[in-house]
Write a protein that holds these residues in place. Structure first.
Motif, PDB file in Angstrom:
ATOM      1  N   TYR A 243       0.852  -1.176   0.000  1.00 28.57           N
ATOM      2  CA  TYR A 243       0.000   0.000   0.000  1.00 28.57           C
ATOM      3  C   TYR A 243       0.895   1.235   0.000  1.00 28.57           C
ATOM      4  CZ  TYR A 243      -3.521  -3.295   1.875  1.00 28.57           C
ATOM      5  OH  TYR A 243      -4.359  -4.356   2.081  1.00 28.57           O
ATOM      6  N   GLY A 244       0.531   2.223  -0.780  1.00 25.58           N
ATOM      7  CA  GLY A 244       1.249   3.491  -0.789  1.00 25.58           C
ATOM      8  C   GLY A 244       0.316   4.611  -0.379  1.00 25.58           C
ATOM      9  N   ARG A 245       0.657   5.334   0.676  1.00 25.74           N
ATOM     10  CA  ARG A 245      -0.159   6.466   1.109  1.00 25.74           C
ATOM     11  C   ARG A 245       0.453   7.750   0.564  1.00 25.74           C
ATOM     12  NH1 ARG A 245      -0.832   9.700   6.336  1.00 25.74           N
ATOM     13  NH2 ARG A 245      -2.971  10.412   6.238  1.00 25.74           N
ATOM     14  N   VAL A 246      -0.319   8.481  -0.199  1.00 23.46           N
ATOM     15  CA  VAL A 246       0.169   9.676  -0.883  1.00 23.46           C
ATOM     16  C   VAL A 246       0.500  10.759   0.133  1.00 23.46           C
ATOM     17  CG1 VAL A 246      -0.363  11.438  -2.593  1.00 23.46           C
ATOM     18  CG2 VAL A 246      -1.203   9.100  -2.903  1.00 23.46           C
ATOM     19  N   LYS A 247       1.693  11.340   0.001  1.00 23.80           N
ATOM     20  CA  LYS A 247       2.172  12.328   0.970  1.00 23.80           C
ATOM     21  C   LYS A 247       2.152  13.761   0.452  1.00 23.80           C
ATOM     22  CE  LYS A 247       5.859  11.245   3.303  1.00 23.80           C
ATOM     23  NZ  LYS A 247       7.236  10.821   3.615  1.00 23.80           N
ATOM     24  N   GLY A 248       2.093  13.943  -0.873  1.00 24.31           N
ATOM     25  CA  GLY A 248       2.178  15.304  -1.366  1.00 24.31           C
ATOM     26  C   GLY A 248       1.657  15.464  -2.773  1.00 24.31           C
ATOM     27  N   PRO A 249       1.824  16.656  -3.347  1.00 22.47           N
ATOM     28  CA  PRO A 249       1.301  16.958  -4.672  1.00 22.47           C
ATOM     29  C   PRO A 249       2.123  16.305  -5.772  1.00 22.47           C
ATOM     30  CG  PRO A 249       2.616  18.780  -3.877  1.00 22.47           C
ATOM     31  CD  PRO A 249       2.525  17.801  -2.740  1.00 22.47           C
ATOM     32  N   MET A 250       1.594  16.329  -6.987  1.00 21.56           N
ATOM     33  CA  MET A 250       2.327  15.818  -8.133  1.00 21.56           C
ATOM     34  C   MET A 250       3.506  16.736  -8.452  1.00 21.56           C
ATOM     35  SD  MET A 250       0.969  15.038 -12.006  1.00 21.56           S
ATOM     36  CE  MET A 250       0.994  16.768 -12.517  1.00 21.56           C
ATOM     37  N   LYS A 251       4.652  16.119  -8.805  1.00 20.84           N
ATOM     38  CA  LYS A 251       5.846  16.866  -9.174  1.00 20.84           C
ATOM     39  C   LYS A 251       6.418  16.321 -10.477  1.00 20.84           C
ATOM     40  CE  LYS A 251       7.182  17.768  -4.341  1.00 20.84           C
ATOM     41  NZ  LYS A 251       8.255  17.600  -3.325  1.00 20.84           N
ATOM     42  N   HIS A 252       7.219  17.133 -11.151  1.00 19.36           N
ATOM     43  CA  HIS A 252       7.912  16.693 -12.355  1.00 19.36           C
ATOM     44  C   HIS A 252       9.271  16.122 -11.964  1.00 19.36           C
ATOM     45  CE1 HIS A 252      10.162  17.076 -16.194  1.00 19.36           C
ATOM     46  NE2 HIS A 252       8.985  16.790 -16.722  1.00 19.36           N
ATOM     47  N   ARG A 253       9.780  15.227 -12.788  1.00 18.18           N
ATOM     48  CA  ARG A 253      11.053  14.563 -12.459  1.00 18.18           C
ATOM     49  C   ARG A 253      12.205  15.551 -12.287  1.00 18.18           C
ATOM     50  NH1 ARG A 253      11.220  11.450 -18.205  1.00 18.18           N
ATOM     51  NH2 ARG A 253      11.547  13.238 -19.587  1.00 18.18           N
ATOM     52  N   ASP A 254      12.114  16.714 -12.957  1.00 19.60           N
ATOM     53  CA  ASP A 254      13.154  17.727 -12.775  1.00 19.60           C
ATOM     54  C   ASP A 254      13.298  18.147 -11.315  1.00 19.60           C
ATOM     55  OD1 ASP A 254      13.540  17.713 -15.475  1.00 19.60           O
ATOM     56  OD2 ASP A 254      12.518  19.619 -15.880  1.00 19.60           O
ATOM     57  N   GLN A 255      12.228  17.950 -10.529  1.00 21.44           N
ATOM     58  CA  GLN A 255      12.218  18.394  -9.138  1.00 21.44           C
ATOM     59  C   GLN A 255      12.726  17.328  -8.174  1.00 21.44           C
ATOM     60  OE1 GLN A 255       7.915  19.521  -9.902  1.00 21.44           O
ATOM     61  NE2 GLN A 255       8.455  21.129  -8.428  1.00 21.44           N
ATOM     62  N   SER A 256      13.096  16.157  -8.692  1.00 26.79           N
ATOM     63  CA  SER A 256      13.505  15.034  -7.838  1.00 26.79           C
ATOM     64  C   SER A 256      15.016  14.949  -7.705  1.00 26.79           C
ATOM     65  CB  SER A 256      12.978  13.722  -8.424  1.00 26.79           C
ATOM     66  OG  SER A 256      13.501  12.608  -7.725  1.00 26.79           O
ATOM     67  N   ASP A 257      15.475  14.557  -6.520  1.00 25.78           N
ATOM     68  CA  ASP A 257      16.899  14.296  -6.310  1.00 25.78           C
ATOM     69  C   ASP A 257      17.346  13.075  -7.107  1.00 25.78           C
ATOM     70  OD1 ASP A 257      17.077  16.443  -4.569  1.00 25.78           O
ATOM     71  OD2 ASP A 257      16.758  15.213  -2.773  1.00 25.78           O
ATOM     72  N   ALA A 258      16.380  12.231  -7.492  1.00 24.52           N
ATOM     73  CA  ALA A 258      16.687  11.017  -8.264  1.00 24.52           C
ATOM     74  C   ALA A 258      16.310  11.211  -9.734  1.00 24.52           C
ATOM     75  CB  ALA A 258      15.936   9.825  -7.679  1.00 24.52           C
ATOM     76  N   GLU A 259      16.494  12.435 -10.241  1.00 20.93           N
ATOM     77  CA  GLU A 259      16.067  12.757 -11.610  1.00 20.93           C
ATOM     78  C   GLU A 259      16.662  11.796 -12.637  1.00 20.93           C
ATOM     79  OE1 GLU A 259      16.505  16.291 -14.975  1.00 20.93           O
ATOM     80  OE2 GLU A 259      17.148  16.653 -12.892  1.00 20.93           O
ATOM     81  N   ASP A 260      17.939  11.487 -12.538  1.00 18.27           N
ATOM     82  CA  ASP A 260      18.570  10.617 -13.533  1.00 18.27           C
ATOM     83  C   ASP A 260      17.931   9.237 -13.548  1.00 18.27           C
ATOM     84  OD1 ASP A 260      20.259  12.670 -14.201  1.00 18.27           O
ATOM     85  OD2 ASP A 260      21.954  11.948 -13.003  1.00 18.27           O
TER      86      ASP A 260
END
Length: 406
Positions: free
Chosen positions: A169-186
């Motif tokens: 099960y995954g409980r959603v914690k926040g809004p939708m983001k684009h991959r550019d905003q992730s520390d794991a973008e690559d």
């Protein structure tokens, strides 16, 4: 998989209106009151317009509604099943591992946001872009993106079985983001994950999963589970465990000061006493309210608590002690609402030495061998006995302070 497909597709069911909140509450604070259906009319006005303009089908499903006991705010939880990568896209199995490893759920279509100033674009803006760039006469996959972007809210729960037979099960914690905003973008780009939401993952053993979850196949990109209230509450229980680290560390002096502050509030305000009691967890997997009431009884009587058994249906716990006339047996029942079978409880009291009752709704039963514990007495015990309480309940009580009237 291609940029135009889903890495993890799913549909969420229900959110909107007065239930929407940007503050993520602990699932242990959620007290269900019923089931309600949801449709597009309950989305924010702007999101309704996007759904209508793009021709996104109005999908209606039951949702679990109730309140967050600490704040008293009304809440709604949507449920969805999903595949972390469609079965036809077996060339990209790493997408599922990337989602679990980074605590996210994700979809494709990253080209609709690459290189943009994401602070200036909303989920509605991205949804329109996805339809403009990738949609066609049959925009089934894009419809899923619209639900990913606009229907899903913090606190909703998604179900997947991608990595073996055990559900997650995954409980959603926040809004939708684009991959550019992730520390794991690559890593997200490597697996064609364009947009994502952060989640809290919980592994679920077969014995803890509702039958409706066990029988659900997460085929393709989207599966719409028909869950009843019992199944939805059983799912939320998996996020309500007292095991683990508490989010605070207080020295003895600080803890004493914090509870001394509380002592000045509930004592002269009935609403504060109610809020204090409501802050205690009460779920199927762990019931902090029952634990605190039983601790109160032990402190008052010196009796030793034993688990209840089939011999005492409807009784949460049995206490044994030695009285003036020899061994004595006490029972206890704890309810958030009113007592349902009062005749049965009276019969227990007739046959045993004493029955302790606590109802957060203030319900009582008049019987010479029944002790009704009132909220004022229990709240005073809580405030004066912080070191007797489970740490998880101390944490919840302290977080409830900001909602109490001074």
């Amino acid at each position: 998989m291609s940029e135009t497909g889903l890495v993890m597709g799913f549909l969420c069911f229900a959110n909107g209106g007065c239930f929407v909140s940007t503050e993520l509450y602990d699932v242990s604070e959620f007290q269900a009151s019923g089931v309600e259906r949801f449709d597009h009319s309950q989305l924010d006005e702007g999101d309704q317009s996007v759904m209508s303009d793009l021709g996104v089908p109005n999908r209606i499903k039951d949702t679990l509604v109730g309140k967050a006991t600490v704040s008293g705010a009304r809440k709604r939880i949507k449920f969805a099943t999903m595949n972390l990568y469609p079965s036809s896209r077996s060339d990209n199995p790493g997408a599922a591992e990337a989602c679990y490893r980074n605590n996210i759920i994700g979809v494709g279509w990253g080209g609709a946001g690459d290189g943009e100033n994401h602070s200036e674009l909303s989920a509605s803006d991205y949804t329109r872009r996805v339809f403009e760039q990738y949609g066609d006469e049959d925009s089934t996959a894009e419809n899923d993106f619209a639900h990913f972007a606009l229907w899903l809210s913090p606190g909703d729960i998604v179900i997947t079985k991608n990595l073996g037979p055990v559900a997650k099960y995954g409980r959603v914690k926040g809004p939708m983001k684009h991959r550019d905003q992730s520390d794991a973008e690559d890593e997200l780009r490597e697996h064609s994950i364009g947009f994502y939401r952060e989640v809290e993952w919980v592994d679920v053993s077969p014995e803890d999963a509702p039958a409706k979850v066990l029988s659900t196949t997460c085929r393709g990109t989207v599966t719409l589970p028909g869950l009843d209230r019992a199944s939805m509450e059983q799912i939320t229980d998996q996020f309500d465990s007292p095991i683990g680290d508490i989010d605070y560390e207080l020295e003895e002096e600080e803890l004493s000061a914090a509870f001394s502050e509380l002592a000045e509030r509930p004592a002269n305000n009935k609403d504060n006493a109610n809020r204090l009691i409501d802050s205690l967890s009460a779920s199927g997997s762990y019931n902090g309210l029952e634990t605190v009431v039983c601790t109160y009884i032990q402190a008052k009587t010196g009796a030793v608590m034993h688990p209840s058994s089939r011999s005492y249906p409807g009784i949460e716990a049995i206490f044994r002690t030695t009285g003036d006339q020899g061994p004595e047996t006490y029972g206890v029942q704890v309810k958030r609402g009113s007592f349902s079978d009062k005749d049965k409880l009276k019969r227990f009291a007739d046959r045993h030495d004493r029955l302790f009752l606590f109802s957060s709704a203030g319900d009582e039963i008049d019987h010479e061998d029944i002790t009704n514990i009132n909220q004022r007495d229990l709240s005073e015990y809580i405030i004066n006995s912080s070191y007797d309480l489970p740490p998880v309940e101390v944490d919840r009580i302290l977080r409830a302070r900001e909602y109490m009237v001074e």
